[in-house]
Design an enzyme around this catalytic site. Structure first.
Site, PDB file in Angstrom:
ATOM      1  CB  THR A   1      -1.648  51.622  56.146  1.00 22.44           C
ATOM      2  OG1 THR A   1      -2.441  52.688  55.612  1.00 22.44           O
ATOM      3  CG2 THR A   1      -1.515  51.781  57.649  1.00 22.44           C
TER       4      THR A   1
ATOM      5  N   GLY B   1      10.470  38.918  51.085  1.00 21.23           N
ATOM      6  CA  GLY B   1      11.545  38.771  50.110  1.00 21.23           C
ATOM      7  C   GLY B   1      11.047  38.872  48.672  1.00 21.23           C
ATOM      8  CB  THR B   2       8.068  37.441  46.977  1.00 18.77           C
ATOM      9  OG1 THR B   2       8.388  36.100  47.392  1.00 18.77           O
ATOM     10  CG2 THR B   2       7.477  37.413  45.584  1.00 18.77           C
TER      11      THR B   2
ATOM     12  CD  GLN C   1      17.287  30.929  52.599  1.00 19.29           C
ATOM     13  OE1 GLN C   1      17.774  30.601  53.674  1.00 19.29           O
ATOM     14  NE2 GLN C   1      16.024  30.677  52.288  1.00 19.29           N
TER      15      GLN C   1
ATOM     16  CB  SER D   1      12.397  37.534  53.820  1.00 15.22           C
ATOM     17  OG  SER D   1      11.167  37.021  54.247  1.00 15.22           O
TER      18      SER D   1
ATOM     19  CB  CYS E   1       8.525  27.858  45.998  1.00 16.27           C
ATOM     20  SG  CYS E   1       8.979  29.130  47.151  1.00 16.27           S
TER      21      CYS E   1
HETATM   22  C1  LIG Z   1      16.513  33.250  48.404  1.00 24.40           C
HETATM   23  C2  LIG Z   1      15.085  33.623  48.627  1.00 24.40           C
HETATM   24  N1  LIG Z   1      14.597  34.723  48.055  1.00 24.40           N
HETATM   25  C3  LIG Z   1      13.324  35.096  48.233  1.00 24.40           C
HETATM   26  C4  LIG Z   1      12.459  34.364  49.012  1.00 24.40           C
HETATM   27  C5  LIG Z   1      11.050  34.829  49.175  1.00 24.40           C
HETATM   28  O1  LIG Z   1      10.869  35.444  50.437  1.00 24.40           O
HETATM   29  P1  LIG Z   1       9.406  35.591  51.042  1.00 24.40           P
HETATM   30  O2  LIG Z   1       8.971  34.229  51.477  1.00 24.40           O
HETATM   31  O3  LIG Z   1       9.585  36.522  52.215  1.00 24.40           O
HETATM   32  O4  LIG Z   1       8.550  36.189  49.991  1.00 24.40           O
HETATM   33  C6  LIG Z   1      12.926  33.198  49.630  1.00 24.40           C
HETATM   34  C7  LIG Z   1      12.017  32.355  50.426  1.00 24.40           C
HETATM   35  O5  LIG Z   1      11.998  31.146  50.321  1.00 24.40           O
HETATM   36  C8  LIG Z   1      14.283  32.827  49.440  1.00 24.40           C
HETATM   37  O6  LIG Z   1      14.791  31.729  49.995  1.00 24.40           O
END
Ligand SMILES: Cc1ncc(COP(=O)(O)O)c(C=O)c1O
Length: 388
Positions: free
Chosen positions: A238, A71-72, A180, A200, A326
Site C-alpha cells: 500500500t 534511494g536505497t 544527489q 530520493s 552513513c
Molecule cells: C548517492 C546516494 N544514493 C542513495 C542514497 C540513499 O537514499 P535514501 O536515504 O533515500 O535511502 C543516498 C543518501 O545518502 C545517496 O546520497
C-alpha cells in the site's frame, strides 16, 4: 546559539509547503488508493498528481515512475531487478564505479556472494570515471552498468550519457543513482539515455522514507517486493500516500526554483571554498571543481582529524559531515577519496560542506570567521609536522 546547517547532502529540512500539504494529506487523504470508493479514489488522485510532478522533475512520463521507500530501495530494485531479469539471457556480470553509495556497493557485494561477477571501475584523482575504462570492462555477459550521476561526498558529476551509450553498445542496461542531482541540477532521463534512475525525496526538501525509480517504458524488471499489484506490478505494498504527496510538492518546488537556487548556491559555495583555502593553510579541495553539483565542496585539512573537526565545529554551531553520513561515527577513511588514490592523511581529514535553501551569505561569513581558530586549536594539540 544559532545553529547553521551545512549538511544538505545528508538530508534537507522539509519545505514549509511540503509540511502544509502533508499535514492536510495525513488528516484527509487517509483512504487506501486501491479502494474503489470515494476515499480511495481521493488518495489515488493525489498520488497521480504527485507522480506527474516527480516525472516532470526528470523529464519522464508519469507511467514510468514507481514510488519506493527511498534511494536505497530504488538502487536495490534497479540492480537486483535488472540482474534477475538479465540472468535468464546468461548475462551475469555487473559493473559500477568504485565511488558509488553504499546502497549500490553493498547490493553488488550481496550479488557477488550469489555468484555474480562484479567489476568496480576506478576513478581518476578528480573523481570522474574514464569512459575508456568502462569500454574495457564491458563484455557480452554484462547485464547492467550502474554509475551515479553525482557523488554524495565530493559532488562530482559523471559523464553518464557517454557511459550509457557505451553500455548499450554492448547490450547492457544502464542505471544511474541520481539521488544527489535530482532537484539540484537538470536531470533529463532522455538526455542521459539511461534505462533506470533512482531519486530520493529527502534530498530536495521532501520527506524521508519516500523515493522513486524511473524505469524506461517496456523494460522488464523482476519485482523485489512481492504482493499486490501496486505500482503497475512493479512494487507491491500500500502506497505511502502522505510521503508521495510531499515528494510531489517538493519536486514541483525544486523544478521551479532550481536554476536561480543553483546559481545562488554555487556562488555561495565558491565563496566558502575560496575563503577557507585562503584563510586556513594546509587545505585542499577534493574532486573536480568545475564538474560538480552547485552546493557541495569537500576539503581536506592537513594535520586535522576530520571527526575532531566535525565535533569542534558542532560545538560552535556548525553542522558539517565527514564524507557520507552513513559512514560517519566510524574512523573508516572515505572509500570515495581512497578510490581517487589519495593517501591516508587526505582521506581521513576531509570535511564535506553541503549548502541548501536555508543557507545565507551570513552563514558563510560566520563559518569563515570561526574555522581558522578551530583548526589552529586542533593543530596545536597534534605534534605532526606540517606537510611540505
Ligand atoms: C548517492 C546516494 N544514493 C542513495 C542514497 C540513499 O537514499 P535514501 O536515504 O533515500 O535511502 C543516498 C543518501 O545518502 C545517496 O546520497
Amino acid at each position: 546559539m544559532e545553529r547553521i546547517y551545512l549538511d544538505h547532502n545528508a538530508t534537507t529540512p522539509l519545505s514549509p509547503a511540503v509540511i502544509d500539504r502533508m499535514t492536510t494529506a495525513l488528516a484527509r487523504e487517509w483512504g487506501n488508493p486501491s479502494s474503489v470508493h470515494h476515499f480511495g479514489q481521493q488518495a489515488k488522485a493525489s498520488i497521480d498528481e504527485a507522480r506527474s510532478a516527480v516525472a516532470a522533475l526528470i523529464s519522464a512520463e508519469p507511467t514510468e515512475v514507481v514510488f519506493t521507500s527511498g534511494g536505497t530501495e530504488s538502487d536495490n530494485l534497479a540492480i537486483r531487478g535488472a540482474a534477475d531479469a538479465q540472468a535468464i539471457a546468461g548475462r551475469r556480470h555487473l559493473i559500477a564505479s568504485g565511488i558509488e553509495h553504499e546502497a549500490v556497493l553493498t547490493t553488488l557485494k550481496a550479488l557477488a556472494r550469489r555468484g555474480w561477477d562484479v567489476t568496480l571501475l576506478p576513478v581518476d584523482e578528480t573523481g570522474i570515471v574514464d569512459p575508456e575504462r568502462l569500454r574495457e570492462a564491458l563484455t557480452d555477459r554484462t547485464a547492467l552498468v550502474s554509475v551515479m550521476h553525482a557523488n554524495n561526498e565530493i559532488g562530482t558529476v559523471q559523464p553518464v550519457a557517454q557511459l550509457a551509450r557505451l553500455a548499450h553498445d554492448r547490450g547492457a542496461l544502464f542505471h544511474t543513482d541520481a539521488v544527489q542531482t535530482a532537484g539540484k541540477i537538470s536531470v533529463d532521463v532522455q538526455a542521459l539515455g539511461v534505462d533506470l534512475l533512482s531519486i530520493s525525496a529527502h534530498k530536495f526538501s521532501g520527506p524521508k522514507g519516500i523515493g522513486a525509480i524511473w524505469i524506461r517504458r517496456g523494460l522488464r524488471l523482476v519485482p523485489q517486493l512481492t504482493g499486490g499489484k501496486h505500482e503497475r506490478n512493479r512494487r507491491a505494498g500500500t502506497e505511502n500516500v502522505p510521503g508521495i504527496i510531499g515528494m510531489g510538492v517538493a519536486a514541483h518546488e525544486a523544478l521551479t526554483t532550481m536554476e536561480a537556487e543553483g546559481q545562488r548556491l554555487s556562488a555561495l559555495r565558491d565563496r566558502l571554498e575560496n575563503a577557507v583555502l585562503a584563510a586556513v593553510p594546509g587545505t585542499i579541495v577534493n574532486g573536480a571543481r568545475e564538474l560538480r553539483v552547485p552546493n557541495t565542496t569537500n576539503i581536506s585539512f592537513d594535520r586535522v582529524e576530520a571527526e575532531s573537526l566535525l565535533i569542534a565545529l558542532d560545538l560552535e554551531g556548525f553542522a558539517v559531515s565527514t564524507g557520507s553520513a552513513c559512514s560517519s561515527g566510524t574512523l573508516e577513511p572515505s572509500h570515495v577519496l581512497k578510490a581517487m588514490g589519495f593517501p591516508a592523511h587526505r582521506t581521513q581529514n576531509s570535511i564535506r560542506f553541503s549548502l541548501g535553501k536555508v543557507n545565507t551569505d551570513e552563514h558563510v561569513t560566520k563559518l569563515v570567521a570561526t574555522l581558522p581558530t578551530v583548526v589552529d586549536k586542533l593543530r596545536s594539540l597534534t605534534r605532526t609536522p606540517a606537510r611540505a
